[in-house]
Design an enzyme around this catalytic site. Structure first.
Site, PDB file in Angstrom:
ATOM      1  N   SER A  31      -8.790  -1.015  -2.492  1.00 27.11           N
ATOM      2  CA  SER A  31      -7.385  -0.714  -2.752  1.00 27.11           C
ATOM      3  C   SER A  31      -7.201   0.379  -3.802  1.00 27.11           C
ATOM      4  O   SER A  31      -6.086   0.745  -4.139  1.00 27.11           O
ATOM      5  CB  SER A  31      -6.665  -1.984  -3.200  1.00 27.11           C
ATOM      6  N   THR A 165      -4.096  -2.865  -7.141  1.00 26.86           N
ATOM      7  CA  THR A 165      -4.098  -1.738  -8.070  1.00 26.86           C
ATOM      8  C   THR A 165      -5.098  -2.042  -9.173  1.00 26.86           C
ATOM      9  O   THR A 165      -5.258  -3.194  -9.543  1.00 26.86           O
ATOM     10  CB  THR A 165      -2.701  -1.587  -8.719  1.00 26.86           C
ATOM     11  N   THR A 183      -4.179   3.559  -7.573  1.00 28.41           N
ATOM     12  CA  THR A 183      -4.180   2.795  -6.323  1.00 28.41           C
ATOM     13  C   THR A 183      -4.109   3.740  -5.126  1.00 28.41           C
ATOM     14  O   THR A 183      -3.710   4.901  -5.269  1.00 28.41           O
ATOM     15  CB  THR A 183      -2.970   1.831  -6.277  1.00 28.41           C
ATOM     16  N   VAL A 194       5.890   5.488  -1.786  1.00 29.17           N
ATOM     17  CA  VAL A 194       5.336   5.369  -3.132  1.00 29.17           C
ATOM     18  C   VAL A 194       5.745   4.007  -3.672  1.00 29.17           C
ATOM     19  O   VAL A 194       6.917   3.628  -3.579  1.00 29.17           O
ATOM     20  CB  VAL A 194       5.865   6.487  -4.058  1.00 29.17           C
ATOM     21  N   GLY A 195       4.799   3.264  -4.217  1.00 29.41           N
ATOM     22  CA  GLY A 195       5.098   1.945  -4.764  1.00 29.41           C
ATOM     23  C   GLY A 195       5.318   1.983  -6.266  1.00 29.41           C
ATOM     24  O   GLY A 195       5.699   3.006  -6.831  1.00 29.41           O
ATOM     25  N   ASP A 196       5.028   0.876  -6.921  1.00 28.76           N
ATOM     26  CA  ASP A 196       5.305   0.769  -8.354  1.00 28.76           C
ATOM     27  C   ASP A 196       4.280   1.476  -9.228  1.00 28.76           C
ATOM     28  O   ASP A 196       4.587   1.877 -10.351  1.00 28.76           O
ATOM     29  CB  ASP A 196       5.379  -0.706  -8.759  1.00 28.76           C
ATOM     30  N   ASP A 218       2.946  -6.541  -4.625  1.00 27.89           N
ATOM     31  CA  ASP A 218       3.842  -5.901  -3.673  1.00 27.89           C
ATOM     32  C   ASP A 218       4.765  -4.935  -4.410  1.00 27.89           C
ATOM     33  O   ASP A 218       5.842  -5.302  -4.874  1.00 27.89           O
ATOM     34  CB  ASP A 218       4.653  -6.972  -2.930  1.00 27.89           C
ATOM     35  N   GLY A 219       4.322  -3.685  -4.502  1.00 28.35           N
ATOM     36  CA  GLY A 219       5.032  -2.688  -5.297  1.00 28.35           C
ATOM     37  C   GLY A 219       6.441  -2.413  -4.843  1.00 28.35           C
ATOM     38  O   GLY A 219       7.314  -2.076  -5.645  1.00 28.35           O
TER      39      GLY A 219
END
Length: 305
Positions: A31, A165, A183, A194-196, A218-219
């Site tokens: 990941s 991450t 990540t 794009v996540g967190d 779960d971003g």
């Protein structure tokens, strides 16, 4: 790796960059780094951020393509620009200007993950309210005129352990705090998602007057709550790091009881803690700690709440 950097006189930011960078090289958990989490078109893209808790400067890259050392590029954003976040193809061009080589992030592993997914009618995926039915078909999709609002099923097969991450908080000998993340995002994400992780206050946050935090999970859900910023603010008010982490998880639970996520917290005195949301298949969270009281890096475990 990060601890060795500190012991040999490196700065807190050096420790974050080298520690997260080691995970990129090792492709931690599939990941982090190249060759993992291919998106809907089969490409691996990277997100990373690094934060200096003394100056409050942040360097971040998102949707970085064809450059392996995402955390290294994020550090260069602090050092050579007045910006905070660079994205996509333009982030890659910046990386090349900074001396990073273009490299293929695709591997046999990521290719086989991608072709397996295609053979399973592109399940699971992140579409909704489209035709044909995204739970049974690969598309191409068109939007459905009628939009239905229903509770997100966030504990489905798509969330637990399919993205993660490396998040890191470093407290220096003088109490200086730095944090960072790296990540390759959610597997089978829509290109451009794009996540967190590269968002300051979401993926991680550092403030040398209070402490630091970093989140994983779960971003798409977690970034809506700025959990790392929230945790640091709780610690600023004197809340114990473990309790600060738990309070953050509890806040998200009210809106998304089935979300997959965890957070680590550390204050300026070196106290630390973590918390996670309990869902089927995810009842404990493991994290690593190095400090002068431990002879070597030690794995810690918390029960999810």
């Amino acid at each position: 790796t990060a601890w060795r950097v500190l012991e040999s006189g490196g700065s807190e930011l050096d420790a974050i960059e080298r520690g997260c960078g080691q995970c990129e090289i090792d492709q931690c958990d599939g990941s982090v780094g190249y060759g993992g989490s291919p998106d809907e078109s089969g490409e691996t893209t990277l997100d990373a951020m690094i934060m200096d808790g003394n100056t409050m400067e942040v360097g971040a890259v998102a949707d970085l393509r064809r450059v392996k050392n995402a955390i290294g590029v994020a550090r260069k954003v602090i050092e050579y620009t007045k910006h905070t976040l660079l994205v996509g193809e333009s982030a890659s061009l910046f990386a090349v200007k900074m001396g990073f080589p273009y490299e293929d992030l695709t591997t046999q592993k990521s290719l086989s993950l991608y072709s397996e997914w295609l053979n399973q009618s592109c399940q699971p995926n992140y579409w909704k309210n489209v035709v044909p039915d995204s739970s049974k078909s690969c598309g191409p999709y068109k939007r459905r005129e009628e939009v239905t609002y229903k509770e997100e099923q966030t504990s489905s097969q798509r969330s637990v352990h399919n993205h993660d991450t490396i998040g890191m908080v470093v407290i220096g000998v003088s109490g200086t705090v730095a944090s960072g993340t790296s990540t390759n995002g959610a597997i089978h994400k829509l290109p451009g998602r794009v996540g967190d992780s590269p968002i300051a206050g979401a993926g991680s946050y550092a403030d040398s007057t209070a402490g630091g935090a970093a989140a994983t999970g779960d971003g798409d859900i977690m970034m809506r709550f700025l959990p790392s910023y929230q945790a640091v603010e709780y610690m600023r008010m004197g809340t114990d790091p473990t309790v600060a982490c738990q309070k953050v998880i509890s806040r998200i639970q009210k809106y998304a009881p089935k979300f997959f996520g965890a957070i680590i917290c550390a204050n300026t005195t070196g106290s630390y803690g973590a918390a996670c949301n309990k869902i089927p298949g995810f009842t404990q969270f493991h994290f690593m700690v190095s400090n002068p009281l431990l002879s070597r890096p030690t794995e810690q475990v918390v029960d999810c709440i």
